[in-house]
Write an enzyme that holds these catalytic residues in place. Structure first.
Site, PDB file in Angstrom:
ATOM      1  N   CYS A  37       1.289   2.268  12.822  1.00  0.00           N
ATOM      2  CA  CYS A  37       2.299   3.259  12.544  1.00  0.00           C
ATOM      3  C   CYS A  37       2.499   4.073  13.858  1.00  0.00           C
ATOM      4  O   CYS A  37       3.763   4.550  13.920  1.00  0.00           O
ATOM      5  CB  CYS A  37       2.077   4.031  11.416  1.00  0.00           C
ATOM      6  SG  CYS A  37       1.367   2.835  10.028  1.00  0.00           S
ATOM      7  N   GLY A  52       0.657  -1.242  -0.038  1.00  0.00           N
ATOM      8  CA  GLY A  52       0.071   0.038  -0.011  1.00  0.00           C
ATOM      9  C   GLY A  52       0.840   1.309  -0.066  1.00  0.00           C
ATOM     10  O   GLY A  52       0.572   2.250  -0.657  1.00  0.00           O
ATOM     11  N   THR A  53       1.789   1.378   0.771  1.00  0.00           N
ATOM     12  CA  THR A  53       2.706   2.440   1.057  1.00  0.00           C
ATOM     13  C   THR A  53       3.192   2.720  -0.535  1.00  0.00           C
ATOM     14  O   THR A  53       3.459   4.006  -0.728  1.00  0.00           O
ATOM     15  CB  THR A  53       3.774   2.172   2.069  1.00  0.00           C
ATOM     16  OG1 THR A  53       3.113   1.982   3.489  1.00  0.00           O
ATOM     17  CG2 THR A  53       4.667   3.380   2.172  1.00  0.00           C
ATOM     18  N   SER A  84      -3.385  -3.206  -0.764  1.00  0.00           N
ATOM     19  CA  SER A  84      -2.254  -4.128  -0.200  1.00  0.00           C
ATOM     20  C   SER A  84      -2.546  -5.485   0.159  1.00  0.00           C
ATOM     21  O   SER A  84      -3.880  -5.587   0.435  1.00  0.00           O
ATOM     22  CB  SER A  84      -2.041  -3.321   1.220  1.00  0.00           C
ATOM     23  OG  SER A  84      -0.992  -3.952   1.940  1.00  0.00           O
ATOM     24  N   THR A 111      12.798  -6.828 -10.354  1.00  0.00           N
ATOM     25  CA  THR A 111      12.611  -8.219 -10.742  1.00  0.00           C
ATOM     26  C   THR A 111      11.060  -8.649 -10.007  1.00  0.00           C
ATOM     27  O   THR A 111      11.018  -8.100  -8.618  1.00  0.00           O
ATOM     28  CB  THR A 111      13.580  -9.107 -10.083  1.00  0.00           C
ATOM     29  OG1 THR A 111      14.735  -8.701 -11.064  1.00  0.00           O
ATOM     30  CG2 THR A 111      13.080 -10.673 -10.455  1.00  0.00           C
ATOM     31  N   ASN A 113      -8.159   3.806   8.389  1.00  0.00           N
ATOM     32  CA  ASN A 113      -7.939   2.631   9.071  1.00  0.00           C
ATOM     33  C   ASN A 113      -7.975   2.512  10.863  1.00  0.00           C
ATOM     34  O   ASN A 113      -7.702   1.634  11.574  1.00  0.00           O
ATOM     35  CB  ASN A 113      -6.340   2.571   8.865  1.00  0.00           C
ATOM     36  CG  ASN A 113      -5.525   3.659   9.144  1.00  0.00           C
ATOM     37  OD1 ASN A 113      -5.925   4.505   8.338  1.00  0.00           O
ATOM     38  ND2 ASN A 113      -4.380   3.728   9.759  1.00  0.00           N
ATOM     39  N   GLN A 158      -7.829  -0.369   3.223  1.00  0.00           N
ATOM     40  CA  GLN A 158      -8.620  -1.181   4.332  1.00  0.00           C
ATOM     41  C   GLN A 158      -9.982  -1.233   3.940  1.00  0.00           C
ATOM     42  O   GLN A 158     -10.857  -2.035   4.517  1.00  0.00           O
ATOM     43  CB  GLN A 158      -9.005  -0.061   5.295  1.00  0.00           C
ATOM     44  CG  GLN A 158      -7.570   0.123   6.036  1.00  0.00           C
ATOM     45  CD  GLN A 158      -7.177  -1.127   7.178  1.00  0.00           C
ATOM     46  OE1 GLN A 158      -7.784  -1.902   7.361  1.00  0.00           O
ATOM     47  NE2 GLN A 158      -5.758  -0.762   7.429  1.00  0.00           N
TER      48      GLN A 158
HETATM   49  N1  PLP Z   1      -3.293   2.778   3.803  1.00  0.00           N
HETATM   50  C1  PLP Z   1      -4.064   2.431   4.701  1.00  0.00           C
HETATM   51  C2  PLP Z   1      -5.351   2.929   5.026  1.00  0.00           C
HETATM   52  C3  PLP Z   1      -3.183   1.600   5.714  1.00  0.00           C
HETATM   53  O1  PLP Z   1      -3.964   1.147   6.715  1.00  0.00           O
HETATM   54  C4  PLP Z   1      -1.981   1.051   5.496  1.00  0.00           C
HETATM   55  C5  PLP Z   1      -1.484   0.103   6.339  1.00  0.00           C
HETATM   56  O2  PLP Z   1      -1.937   0.179   7.694  1.00  0.00           O
HETATM   57  C6  PLP Z   1      -1.570   1.306   4.261  1.00  0.00           C
HETATM   58  C7  PLP Z   1      -2.046   2.367   3.422  1.00  0.00           C
HETATM   59  C8  PLP Z   1       0.046   1.012   3.885  1.00  0.00           C
HETATM   60  O3  PLP Z   1       0.010  -0.246   3.550  1.00  0.00           O
HETATM   61  P1  PLP Z   1       1.183  -1.303   3.637  1.00  0.00           P
HETATM   62  O4  PLP Z   1       1.410  -1.600   4.904  1.00  0.00           O
HETATM   63  O5  PLP Z   1       0.817  -2.305   2.459  1.00  0.00           O
HETATM   64  O6  PLP Z   1       2.276  -0.421   2.886  1.00  0.00           O
END
Ligand code: PLP
Length: 380
Positions: free
Chosen positions: A325, A69-70, A199, A237, A149, A179
């Site tokens: 986080c 996701g990030t 994600s 890769t 989240n 989410q």
């Molecule tokens: N966006 C939201 C709403 C999330 O809850 C999270 C992870 O907690 C992320 C993005 C980040 O995803 P990833 O952990 O796959 O990098």
């Protein structure tokens, strides 16, 4: 063990673990190699791309695989801002986004982009009127999450897309669906966003795997350059076994979506009822009633969330204080602050997040443990 921290991450499905392990040992070819091992890996990659695209009603060419996701969010926000910078510098976002969005936007503002925040109500719903008021002819990008989240708030992203596109067809719309995916339907044709981030590890897939939906015709400057993988948009890769695991996790989770949601609703309601019955005014519900069924954010009076978290951990019950986080930083959640939760309540906030594996009995055990700690603390 009682695991109520499924929004931080989920336990991978057994079938997913088996598939990833098998592909890692049997199909280890590089999907770019010209020989048969490479061709086999590429076939798995492309059939998974098709499968994942179908889950959101997209075309396979609209899917780019990432490390999660990030990375998807960074790519959508920084990549599209770079591609659009000649059209304007104005960006709109909600203030309760995940840090992956907020930090990407901070970088963009340091580079000279103007980032403005859309107002939210006490539960974190964005105010569509405010969005409508704030869009300008030079707004190049709008960023809104589908589900928050920390609170579980479901954002009106389809309505937001309608407003954005009617005001300015060229404004790019990114939705963080990390989410939402597998919990509520995500359909790119109805949503009408240009970019959507996903994600794998939030839906019982492997960690370090994600995807970015990129609408046909949308433009982006790649962040990671190199060998030109993923249509030159994301070099490196490709993690074929992980992606195949993501594909299996997604189809499995989506097939169980309705059932899981009903289970989560029962667990959530039981936990809330038990806590309210025993603790009355010492409990405050931060999540909206119409939020997603798998997230419940509650504050407890007079106890720091970290103390509750570690006490529960000693009973083999796992929860989160705000988002994962934030949980190792000594700061109050930016989400709770943005929705105006007073600091004495925000300090005692716990996020419970459920999966289809949880039970009402677990909710009762967890509630009893919390009542126990609160009564002990109140006596002291
Ligand atoms: N966006 C939201 C709403 C999330 O809850 C999270 C992870 O907690 C992320 C993005 C980040 O995803 P990833 O952990 O796959 O990098």
């Amino acid at each position: 063990m009682i695991y109520f921290d499924n929004s931080s991450t989920t336990k991978p499905y057994k079938e997913v673990v088996e598939l990833v392990a098998r592909l890692m040992s049997e199909e280890f070819g590089n999907s770019s190699s010209l020989h048969i091992l490479g061709i086999r890996a590429e076939r798995i990659l492309e059939s998974t791309r098709k499968t994942l695209a179908e889950t959101i009603k997209a075309e396979p060419e609209e899917i780019i695989f990432t490390s999660g996701g990030t990375e998807s969010i960074n790519m959508a926000l920084k990549g599209s801002a770079a591609a659009m910078k000649r059209s304007g510098k104005h960006i709109l976002t909600s203030p309760i986004e995940h840090d992956a969005s907020l930090e990407s936007l901070k970088t963009l503002s340091e580079m000279g982009f103007e980032v403005e925040y859309i107002e939210v109500d006490q539960y974190g719903h964005i105010l569509l009127d405010d969005l409508s008021r704030k869009i300008r002819p030079d707004t190049i990008l709008v960023n809104i999450m589908a589900v928050n989240n920390e609170l579980g708030t479901i954002e009106p992203v389809e309505e937001a897309a309608g407003i954005i596109k009617s005001k300015n067809e060229k404004t790019v719309f990114h939705v963080d669906a990390v989410q939402a995916y597998g919990k509520i339907p995500v359909n790119v044709r109805r949503l009408n966003a240009d970019f959507i981030s996903f994600s794998s590890h939030k839906i019982h897939g492997p960690k370090g795997v994600g995807m970015l939906y990129m609408r046909k015709g949308a433009r982006i400057h790649p962040l990671i350059t190199g060998g030109g993988h993923e249509r030159k948009l994301r070099s490196g890769t490709v993690n074929v076994p992980g992606i195949a695991g993501f594909g299996l996790a997604a189809t499995t989770k989506i097939s169980r979506m309705q059932k899981d949601s009903e289970i989560c609703k029962k667990v959530r309601n039981r936990l809330l009822t038990e806590l309210r019955n025993s603790l009355g005014n010492s409990v405050r519900v931060n999540s909206p009633e119409d939020g997603i069924s798998n997230i419940l954010n509650i504050s407890f009076k007079g106890v720091k969330s970290e103390n509750i978290l570690h006490f529960l951990e000693s009973k083999d019950i796992f929860v989160s204080s705000g988002s994962a986080c934030h949980s190792r930083r000594d700061t109050t959640s930016h989400v709770l602050k943005a929705v105006g939760i007073p600091s004495e309540w925000a300090e005692g906030a716990i996020r419970f997040s459920f999966s289809g594996d949880n039970t009402e009995d677990q909710a009762k055990i967890c509630a009893d443990a919390i009542v126990n700690i609160l009564k002990t603390v109140q006596k002291i």
